[in-house]
Write an enzyme that holds these catalytic residues in place. Sequence first.
Site, PDB file in Angstrom:
ATOM      1  N   ARG A 123       0.829  -1.215   0.000  1.00 11.05           N
ATOM      2  CA  ARG A 123       0.000   0.000   0.000  1.00 11.05           C
ATOM      3  C   ARG A 123       0.861   1.261   0.000  1.00 11.05           C
ATOM      4  O   ARG A 123       0.474   2.271  -0.592  1.00 11.05           O
ATOM      5  CB  ARG A 123      -0.896   0.011   1.241  1.00 11.05           C
ATOM      6  N   LYS A 127     -16.753 -17.802   4.727  1.00 11.65           N
ATOM      7  CA  LYS A 127     -18.175 -17.698   5.051  1.00 11.65           C
ATOM      8  C   LYS A 127     -19.043 -17.296   3.871  1.00 11.65           C
ATOM      9  O   LYS A 127     -18.747 -16.311   3.186  1.00 11.65           O
ATOM     10  CB  LYS A 127     -18.365 -16.632   6.140  1.00 11.65           C
ATOM     11  N   GLY A 163      -6.851  -8.127   0.858  1.00 11.55           N
ATOM     12  CA  GLY A 163      -6.986  -8.902   2.091  1.00 11.55           C
ATOM     13  C   GLY A 163      -6.487 -10.319   1.906  1.00 11.55           C
ATOM     14  O   GLY A 163      -5.403 -10.561   1.381  1.00 11.55           O
ATOM     15  N   GLY A 223     -12.078  -5.152   2.184  1.00 16.18           N
ATOM     16  CA  GLY A 223     -13.501  -4.796   2.337  1.00 16.18           C
ATOM     17  C   GLY A 223     -13.991  -3.950   1.172  1.00 16.18           C
ATOM     18  O   GLY A 223     -15.084  -4.153   0.642  1.00 16.18           O
TER      19      GLY A 223
HETATM   20  P1  AMP Z   1     -12.246 -15.046   3.923  1.00 14.25           P
HETATM   21  O1  AMP Z   1     -11.688 -14.150   4.992  1.00 14.25           O
HETATM   22  O2  AMP Z   1     -13.710 -15.223   3.990  1.00 14.25           O
HETATM   23  O3  AMP Z   1     -11.726 -14.709   2.548  1.00 14.25           O
HETATM   24  O4  AMP Z   1     -11.687 -16.501   4.281  1.00 14.25           O
HETATM   25  C1  AMP Z   1     -10.342 -16.802   4.276  1.00 14.25           C
HETATM   26  C2  AMP Z   1     -10.074 -17.891   5.259  1.00 14.25           C
HETATM   27  O5  AMP Z   1     -10.848 -19.035   4.933  1.00 14.25           O
HETATM   28  C3  AMP Z   1      -8.640 -18.311   5.247  1.00 14.25           C
HETATM   29  O6  AMP Z   1      -8.097 -18.089   6.524  1.00 14.25           O
HETATM   30  C4  AMP Z   1      -8.681 -19.793   4.920  1.00 14.25           C
HETATM   31  O7  AMP Z   1      -7.773 -20.555   5.690  1.00 14.25           O
HETATM   32  C5  AMP Z   1     -10.086 -20.169   5.287  1.00 14.25           C
HETATM   33  N1  AMP Z   1     -10.553 -21.343   4.536  1.00 14.25           N
HETATM   34  C6  AMP Z   1     -10.650 -21.465   3.216  1.00 14.25           C
HETATM   35  N2  AMP Z   1     -11.097 -22.692   2.881  1.00 14.25           N
HETATM   36  C7  AMP Z   1     -11.266 -23.377   4.037  1.00 14.25           C
HETATM   37  C8  AMP Z   1     -11.728 -24.671   4.347  1.00 14.25           C
HETATM   38  N3  AMP Z   1     -12.072 -25.532   3.380  1.00 14.25           N
HETATM   39  N4  AMP Z   1     -11.815 -25.011   5.649  1.00 14.25           N
HETATM   40  C9  AMP Z   1     -11.459 -24.145   6.610  1.00 14.25           C
HETATM   41  N5  AMP Z   1     -11.026 -22.901   6.382  1.00 14.25           N
HETATM   42  C10 AMP Z   1     -10.928 -22.511   5.097  1.00 14.25           C
END
Ligand code: AMP
Length: 411
Positions: free
Chosen positions: A37, A207, A362, A385
């Site tokens: 950044r 999520k 991110g 975000g």
């Molecule tokens: P996000 O912040 O929603 O982009 O999610 C990223 C996080 O999701 C990372 O820390 C990954 O380790 C986790 N992640 C991705 N796939 C999986 C999975 N199959 N099981 C558990 N954690 C996961």
Amino acid sequence: MALSRIDQTAVAGKRVFIRADFNVPQEDDGRISDDRRIRLTLPTIESVLKRGGSVILASHLGRPEGKGHEAAFSMAPIAARLRELSPQLAGLRLVGTRCTDAEAADAARALKAGEVLLLENLRFEKGEKKGDAALAAQLETIADVYCNDAFGASHRTDASMHALPLAFRAAGKPTVTGLLLDREIRFLQGVLETPERPFVAIIGGAKVSDKLAALRNLIGRVDSILVGGAMAYTFLKAQGVAVGRSRVQDDMLAQALEILQRAAGSRTRLELPTDHVCAAELKEGVATGIAVGPIAADMMGLDIGPATAAHYAQVVAAARTIIWNGPLGAFEWKPFDAGTSSVAAAVIRATKSGATSVAGGGDTAAAVEACGHAAGFSHISTGGGASLEMLEGKSFECLEAIDRHIEPSYS
Ligand code: AMP
């Protein structure tokens, strides 16, 4: 009407207030672990300096509580990194203990062409998070031009992002974007508005709830959505597939079904993983297996499987526009980075053959970088975000406070 940009604005003899996003990750000892950044803001700063202007830099860093100066959140490490990165910034001064103190204001008023000041953390002021007009009115008096180059904060209405350009405008002073913010908008909004097809979205992460709005906005716009990451298991469970102990959001099953139905009635083909790299627990070096279809009750899916990765790579190979938000597996633990890595390699091959590829910031940027593939993307956003909100189709209030100009027409 296009947003006015710093390099189209006369700055000779003027003091330009650049709201940057220097909110970089730091180690416990204050060391900056990723200065992207900071580096990507340099062209904006240098554009002002080489045309005879002076610069007042301001940013937030971390989450101080708005109770005045806190040494742990000082901009001192940022000042040091800026001085290291550019010879033109060797003389940069960090002034005062607050961006609102007399020392900062006096130094700003005494600035000469080619000089650069860095103000202390904007979030030392309680008015910053509140979007306070009084704080904005105070900062407006120290500069002649307002330049927003803080894409990572552009989904927010903090005082320096929204009230401040409004105050400049009310005082008859120009409000413009920096070169980084301009690039972010051109890529993130541009691909959504005028994509070359096939247009493929890769959506992963932990999520479903975080990605619902983006998925809704993308369905009907893109040709394919390739789903991975833990969120895939909420979709699969909603369809009645056994997912073992995989991470699932049980309160999102109905929304997941609704998304699948919405996609089925649209031009968008939403694809879910058909095989999975599984383990009994999430840790480095754990024994893994491949599950095709259902996952055993005592196992969890931690990455897309090889057949899914190969299929996703094939879809990507035919794409002309690719957007990516969220890792396809638990990439921080080997070998669960393999799916993300092989699909990223496919994105890079597609980009080399002329496709446009844009990754969100991110975790997505971290995942692509961890796989060593970052350099081959057309654009990797500096905002997590903010880039997700752009995919959601949200409009950013802070941009409404930026001047517009009529673009030349060639018709
Ligand atoms: P996000 O912040 O929603 O982009 O999610 C990223 C996080 O999701 C990372 O820390 C990954 O380790 C986790 N992640 C991705 N796939 C999986 C999975 N199959 N099981 C558990 N954690 C996961």
